[in-house]
Design a protein around this motif. Structure first.
Motif, PDB file in Angstrom:
ATOM      1  N   ILE A 142     -16.972  -4.224  -3.700  1.00 60.20           N
ATOM      2  CA  ILE A 142     -16.958  -4.422  -3.265  1.00 60.20           C
ATOM      3  C   ILE A 142     -15.097  -4.833  -2.547  1.00 60.20           C
ATOM      4  O   ILE A 142     -14.892  -4.819  -2.037  1.00 60.20           O
ATOM      5  N   GLU A 143     -14.327  -4.083  -3.344  1.00 57.84           N
ATOM      6  CA  GLU A 143     -12.829  -3.196  -3.211  1.00 57.84           C
ATOM      7  C   GLU A 143     -13.103  -1.950  -1.449  1.00 57.84           C
ATOM      8  O   GLU A 143     -12.804  -2.674  -0.675  1.00 57.84           O
ATOM      9  N   ALA A 144     -14.744  -1.388  -1.338  1.00 53.35           N
ATOM     10  CA  ALA A 144     -15.174  -0.861  -0.745  1.00 53.35           C
ATOM     11  C   ALA A 144     -15.218  -1.449   0.674  1.00 53.35           C
ATOM     12  O   ALA A 144     -15.151  -1.282   1.623  1.00 53.35           O
ATOM     13  N   MET A 145     -15.927  -2.839   0.427  1.00 55.94           N
ATOM     14  CA  MET A 145     -16.059  -4.142   1.206  1.00 55.94           C
ATOM     15  C   MET A 145     -15.021  -4.869   2.302  1.00 55.94           C
ATOM     16  O   MET A 145     -15.211  -4.828   3.391  1.00 55.94           O
ATOM     17  N   LYS A 146     -14.346  -5.088   1.594  1.00 58.30           N
ATOM     18  CA  LYS A 146     -13.146  -5.520   1.694  1.00 58.30           C
ATOM     19  C   LYS A 146     -12.374  -3.899   3.065  1.00 58.30           C
ATOM     20  O   LYS A 146     -11.685  -4.924   3.386  1.00 58.30           O
ATOM     21  N   SER A 200      -2.775   5.150  -8.350  1.00 56.84           N
ATOM     22  CA  SER A 200      -2.484   3.704  -8.680  1.00 56.84           C
ATOM     23  C   SER A 200      -3.033   2.929  -7.343  1.00 56.84           C
ATOM     24  O   SER A 200      -4.453   2.862  -6.659  1.00 56.84           O
ATOM     25  N   THR A 201      -3.144   2.032  -8.246  1.00 52.63           N
ATOM     26  CA  THR A 201      -3.477   0.522  -7.332  1.00 52.63           C
ATOM     27  C   THR A 201      -3.258   0.550  -6.626  1.00 52.63           C
ATOM     28  O   THR A 201      -4.149  -0.007  -5.028  1.00 52.63           O
ATOM     29  N   TRP A 247       1.192  -0.990   0.142  1.00 49.13           N
ATOM     30  CA  TRP A 247      -0.016   0.014   0.049  1.00 49.13           C
ATOM     31  C   TRP A 247       1.056   0.647   0.057  1.00 49.13           C
ATOM     32  O   TRP A 247       2.087   0.993   0.324  1.00 49.13           O
ATOM     33  N   ILE A 248       0.492   2.285  -0.967  1.00 53.30           N
ATOM     34  CA  ILE A 248       0.546   3.680  -0.588  1.00 53.30           C
ATOM     35  C   ILE A 248      -0.078   4.554  -0.249  1.00 53.30           C
ATOM     36  O   ILE A 248      -1.445   5.283  -0.798  1.00 53.30           O
ATOM     37  N   THR A 249       0.678   5.715   0.619  1.00 55.35           N
ATOM     38  CA  THR A 249      -0.492   6.271   0.950  1.00 55.35           C
ATOM     39  C   THR A 249      -0.656   7.830  -0.039  1.00 55.35           C
ATOM     40  O   THR A 249       0.157   7.988  -1.129  1.00 55.35           O
ATOM     41  N   LEU A 250      -1.912   7.902   0.518  1.00 55.31           N
ATOM     42  CA  LEU A 250      -1.798   9.429  -0.538  1.00 55.31           C
ATOM     43  C   LEU A 250      -1.541  10.979  -0.334  1.00 55.31           C
ATOM     44  O   LEU A 250      -1.308  10.989   0.785  1.00 55.31           O
ATOM     45  N   ASP A 251      -1.882  11.605  -1.049  1.00 60.53           N
ATOM     46  CA  ASP A 251      -0.547  12.308  -0.853  1.00 60.53           C
ATOM     47  C   ASP A 251      -2.328  13.676  -0.704  1.00 60.53           C
ATOM     48  O   ASP A 251      -2.297  13.764  -1.347  1.00 60.53           O
ATOM     49  N   PHE A 252      -2.256  13.842   0.766  1.00 61.91           N
ATOM     50  CA  PHE A 252      -3.565  14.371   0.479  1.00 61.91           C
ATOM     51  C   PHE A 252      -3.821  14.891   1.756  1.00 61.91           C
ATOM     52  O   PHE A 252      -3.781  14.220   3.146  1.00 61.91           O
ATOM     53  N   ASN A 253      -3.649  16.540   2.652  1.00 59.53           N
ATOM     54  CA  ASN A 253      -3.801  16.310   3.905  1.00 59.53           C
ATOM     55  C   ASN A 253      -5.720  16.797   4.385  1.00 59.53           C
ATOM     56  O   ASN A 253      -6.296  17.230   4.450  1.00 59.53           O
ATOM     57  N   PRO A 300      -6.248   1.394  -1.661  1.00 58.25           N
ATOM     58  CA  PRO A 300      -6.666   0.597  -0.043  1.00 58.25           C
ATOM     59  C   PRO A 300      -6.541   2.309   1.009  1.00 58.25           C
ATOM     60  O   PRO A 300      -7.802   2.269   1.243  1.00 58.25           O
ATOM     61  N   ALA A 301      -5.786   3.613   0.255  1.00 56.79           N
ATOM     62  CA  ALA A 301      -5.690   4.595   1.039  1.00 56.79           C
ATOM     63  C   ALA A 301      -6.774   5.304   1.224  1.00 56.79           C
ATOM     64  O   ALA A 301      -7.274   6.018   2.111  1.00 56.79           O
TER      65      ALA A 301
END
Length: 372
Positions: A290-294, A262-263, A187-193, A267-268
């Motif tokens: 289904i990704e959200a439910m995961k 990106s993919t 997983w990679i974090t988002l560049d978001f405040n 998750p982030a």
């Protein structure tokens, strides 16, 4: 058997995620079992960028990164890379030229073709309606030329049968959640405040704002939530600045975008949300619910078969043509914490029962090998 996997034509959207997931899972299968087949891969830069960090391309006979686009004809040198194989599997088509291979199998995920009388057409201005009709009629001509199609749900196979596609030439390989959701190390974090978010409820949508996604209706939904329910929400998207402007979101204080992701960042993104809002009018299949439910995120979505067949009772539903109904569904979801938690629990059970990314790769491989 000489096999070429083609994902060189995929540059945006869910197709990139499916292709990168399949290529990775295929590489893992080839590592773990004795393989007598000659398997090569052509993939776009975007697909390559979305492959996991531990991906090993050396397991393939040949692995090339190249990009093909739309109706633009590639060079002779590029075309030659597709030729001479027993089977070409284009993960999602169409591919606008004919490789010199014995069999060409193609993934199909174009709901505009499968459902030519869809409600999304009714919302288009005439020029865009006409442009789409021409575009998808041309695409359909290409899809009909392939030896075999692979779709993601049975309802798509049935729909294609109704418009004249041969049933025996269509296989179903269910979509699934990418294996990356089970590997936090990827997983990679988002560049978001995150401190920008000031409201108690955070809603979001992941993907591009294509017309059939029906995203602009969220302008009205936001107004109704505030005026009718005194409910202030933050909305987060994965749009470019231009797309935010086109949707009418750019000047709204509670509408944000993390930009294209990106993919590995998905998750982030889901982790930011209290709920995914999915007002789409037309899909063959969308992985985002289904990704959200995961990710244990509430799903509030269109009451259409392409969602309900997958999510069943694990989501809150609405009529996507009614901003009032969407607002009511959001309000109801956050007015009943017990029901929301129950639906998240059901969603977790549902996702865990779905085929895995490895299962999908095996299905694709079985279809490829069974084509000759």
């Amino acid at each position: 058997m000489k096999i070429i996997i083609n994902a060189a034509n995929l540059h945006i959207g869910g197709g990139v995620q499916v292709a990168s997931s399949f290529i990775f899972e295929l590489s893992e299968l080839l590592k773990s079992q004795r393989n007598t087949d000659d398997i090569s891969v052509l993939c776009s830069e975007k697909v390559y960028q979305n492959l996991p960090l531990d991906f090993d391309k050396r397991v393939f006979t040949q692995f090339d990164i190249l990009n093909t686009y739309g109706l633009g004809q590639p060079s002779v040198q590029v075309k030659d890379k597709f030729n001479g194989f027993d089977v070409c599997f284009t993960v999602f088509g169409p591919l606008y030229f004919t490789p010199k291979v014995k069999k060409h199998i193609c993934g199909f995920a174009q709901a505009w073709i499968a459902y030519p009388d869809n409600v999304a057409y009714q919302k288009l201005p005439f020029k865009e309606w006409l442009k789409n009709k021409i575009k998808f009629n041309v695409q359909s001509l290409f899809f009909r030329r392939y030896d075999h199609l692979v779709v993601e749900q049975m309802h798509v196979k049935e729909a294609l049968g109704k418009i004249g596609y041969a049933d025996k030439n269509i296989s179903v390989a269910s979509n699934c959640v990418s294996a990356i959701y089970d590997d936090r190390n990827q997983w990679i974090t988002l560049d978001f405040n995150v401190s920008q978010l000031t409201n108690d409820v955070v809603l979001g949508f992941i993907g591009r704002p294509y017309s059939h996604k029906n995203i602009r209706i969220l302008n009205q939904v936001n107004e109704i939530l505030v005026s009718k329910f005194q409910m202030n929400c933050d909305f987060i998207f994965t749009f470019t600045e231009t797309e935010m402007q086109q949707c009418g979101f750019a000047n709204k204080d509670n509408f944000y975008s993390v930009g294209e992701i990106s993919t590995k960042q998905c998750p982030a993104f889901y982790d930011l949300l209290d709920a995914l809002v999915f007002p789409s009018l037309l899909e063959c299949f969308s992985a985002s619910p289904i990704e959200a439910m995961k990710m244990n995120t509430t799903v509030i979505a269109s009451n259409y078969p392409f969602v309900k067949e997958v999510c069943d009772d694990a989501a809150f539903y609405f009529d996507p043509l009614s901003a009032d109904e969407i607002a009511i569904a959001i309000f109801n979801a956050f007015s009943n914490n017990e029901l929301r938690e129950e639906k998240k629990r059901l969603g977790s059970q549902l996702v865990n029962a779905l085929p895995t990314a490895k299962d999908r790769a095996i299905s694709y491989l079985n279809i490829i090998k069974g084509s000759l």
